[in-house]
Design an enzyme around this catalytic site. Structure first.
Site, PDB file in Angstrom:
ATOM      1  N   SER A   4       0.821  -1.476   0.157  1.00 38.97           N
ATOM      2  CA  SER A   4       0.053  -0.053   0.134  1.00 38.97           C
ATOM      3  C   SER A   4       0.956   1.293  -0.142  1.00 38.97           C
ATOM      4  O   SER A   4       1.696   1.375  -0.851  1.00 38.97           O
ATOM      5  CB  SER A   4      -1.012  -0.241   1.292  1.00 38.97           C
ATOM      6  N   ASP A  44      -2.677   6.304  -3.820  1.00 40.05           N
ATOM      7  CA  ASP A  44      -1.492   5.657  -3.492  1.00 40.05           C
ATOM      8  C   ASP A  44      -0.949   4.579  -4.614  1.00 40.05           C
ATOM      9  O   ASP A  44      -1.421   4.311  -5.535  1.00 40.05           O
ATOM     10  CB  ASP A  44      -1.721   5.062  -2.052  1.00 40.05           C
ATOM     11  N   ASP A  67      -0.842   1.325  -4.867  1.00 39.25           N
ATOM     12  CA  ASP A  67      -1.649   0.188  -5.310  1.00 39.25           C
ATOM     13  C   ASP A  67      -3.121   0.665  -5.768  1.00 39.25           C
ATOM     14  O   ASP A  67      -4.019  -0.290  -6.331  1.00 39.25           O
ATOM     15  CB  ASP A  67      -1.711  -0.888  -4.367  1.00 39.25           C
ATOM     16  N   ASP A 100      -5.829   2.141  -4.166  1.00 43.15           N
ATOM     17  CA  ASP A 100      -6.957   1.657  -3.597  1.00 43.15           C
ATOM     18  C   ASP A 100      -7.370   2.904  -2.571  1.00 43.15           C
ATOM     19  O   ASP A 100      -8.229   2.640  -1.676  1.00 43.15           O
ATOM     20  CB  ASP A 100      -6.786   0.342  -2.863  1.00 43.15           C
TER      21      ASP A 100
END
Length: 337
Positions: free
Chosen positions: A146, A301, A303, A305
């Protein structure tokens, strides 16, 4: 077994490559580092694994990923319907070792007779979730940490309902992982063999097309000014191509990208933290937005999500006498979801 004994066991293991053993030998005089790497197993939490990249039981590496995947495979074979035929979808982000970790997960699942749908390149975490749903897979894995610092990576597990696994499922997977006492219990075949046997199927553009179309159908209103000026930054992550393609296909006419942050970069070299909830991550977007008279700024961010939006407020900006003052006050108009 204490941490020194675990360290010695890894050094003597026939499963480690010479390169990996050399990494461990390089810390032979550093007891604090050995202790940190081996005093415990990297913990599998509610969502999965997350830790620093490196050799050791308390690190993210192909061996901890392999062991975790074997535990997941054992769980799926015992607790889900037809996992071998339905398969597992795997995606990964731009972090160090993400591609290698996703490949190792695919190799272990394939060795257990479980079909794998492996994305051919980096993809956002939400697309992995969609792929699980669309393919009716038994589970999903995404390799990402993340918005954590560059030295971290992680391993998130998604259930057959396309959501992150619940605590009770995590507990059962942890139980299966704990039963694996030796690397010899981790089944593995080469990626080439798995692909030749159609146990690993590469996916990408085919899923992208369906996913993007589904996203566009979620738009709440068509009564939007398509001339609104938008500046977007993916913060060196996976969001660049999908967000650009979707917004452009929805006919937004004034979309600009922060080019210095557009390309994947595992170092996230232009920000202290690739977290869009941190106003400092918007610094380059603000500069670009002021030059282009942007109405809104968007950041995602690594990734993709997590998203944050900054809306231009001329009354607040009038109070900013210089750039330093501007960034001191930006926290007042960054809104997070």
């Amino acid at each position: 077994m204490d941490y020194i004994a675990k360290y010695q066991k890894w050094l003597k293991s026939s499963f480690l490559s010479a390169e990996d053993k050399n990494e461990l030998l390089s810390i032979s005089e550093n007891k604090e580092e050995i202790q940190d790497r081996f005093y415990k197993e990297l913990e599998f939490g509610t969502a999965g694994l997350r830790g620093k990249i490196g050799m050791g039981t308390n690190r993210m590496n192909i061996y901890t990923v392999g062991k975790t995947t074997q535990g997941l495979a054992n769980y799926l074979l015992q607790n889900t319907e037809s996992p071998q035929e339905r398969g597992v979808a795997i995606a990964y982000d731009c972090r160090y070792k993400s591609r290698e970790f996703s490949a190792r997960a695919a190799q272990v699942l394939a060795a257990n007779g479980i079909k794998v749908y492996l994305f051919e390149d980096i993809r956002p975490t939400p697309e992995l979730s969609f792929a699980v749903y669309h393919l009716q897979a038994a589970a999903g894995i995404v390799i990402t940490a993340s918005h954590n610092p560059p030295e971290y990576n992680g391993y998130k597990v998604y259930a057959e309902n396309a959501a992150q696994i619940m605590p009770e499922t995590a507990d059962k997977i942890i139980e299966e992982i704990s039963k694996i006492k030796d690397d010899s219990a981790v089944k593995i075949i080469s990626l080439q063999e798995a692909q030749n046997s159609s146990l690993v199927i590469n996916i990408g553009a085919d899923i992208d097309k369906i996913y993007y179309q589904k996203i566009k159908q979620l738009s709440l209103s068509e009564d939007i000014d398509k001339k609104v000026k938008i500046v977007f930054t993916p913060l060196h992550g996976t969001g660049n191509r999908p967000i650009r393609e979707i917004l452009e296909s929805l006919n937004y006419e004034n979309l600009s990208i922060v080019e210095e942050q557009a390309g994947p970069d595992p170092e996230f070299s232009t920000v202290d933290s690739p977290n869009p909830e941190n106003p400092a991550a918007f610094k380059m977007a603000v500069k670009s937005g002021l030059k282009k008279n942007a109405d809104i700024l968007i950041a995602t961010d690594p990734d993709c999500d997590r998203i944050a939006v900054a809306v231009f407020n001329p009354k607040i900006f009038e109070k900013c006498n210089d750039e330093a003052n501007l960034f001191d006050t930006i926290n007042n108009y960054v809104f997070k979801w």
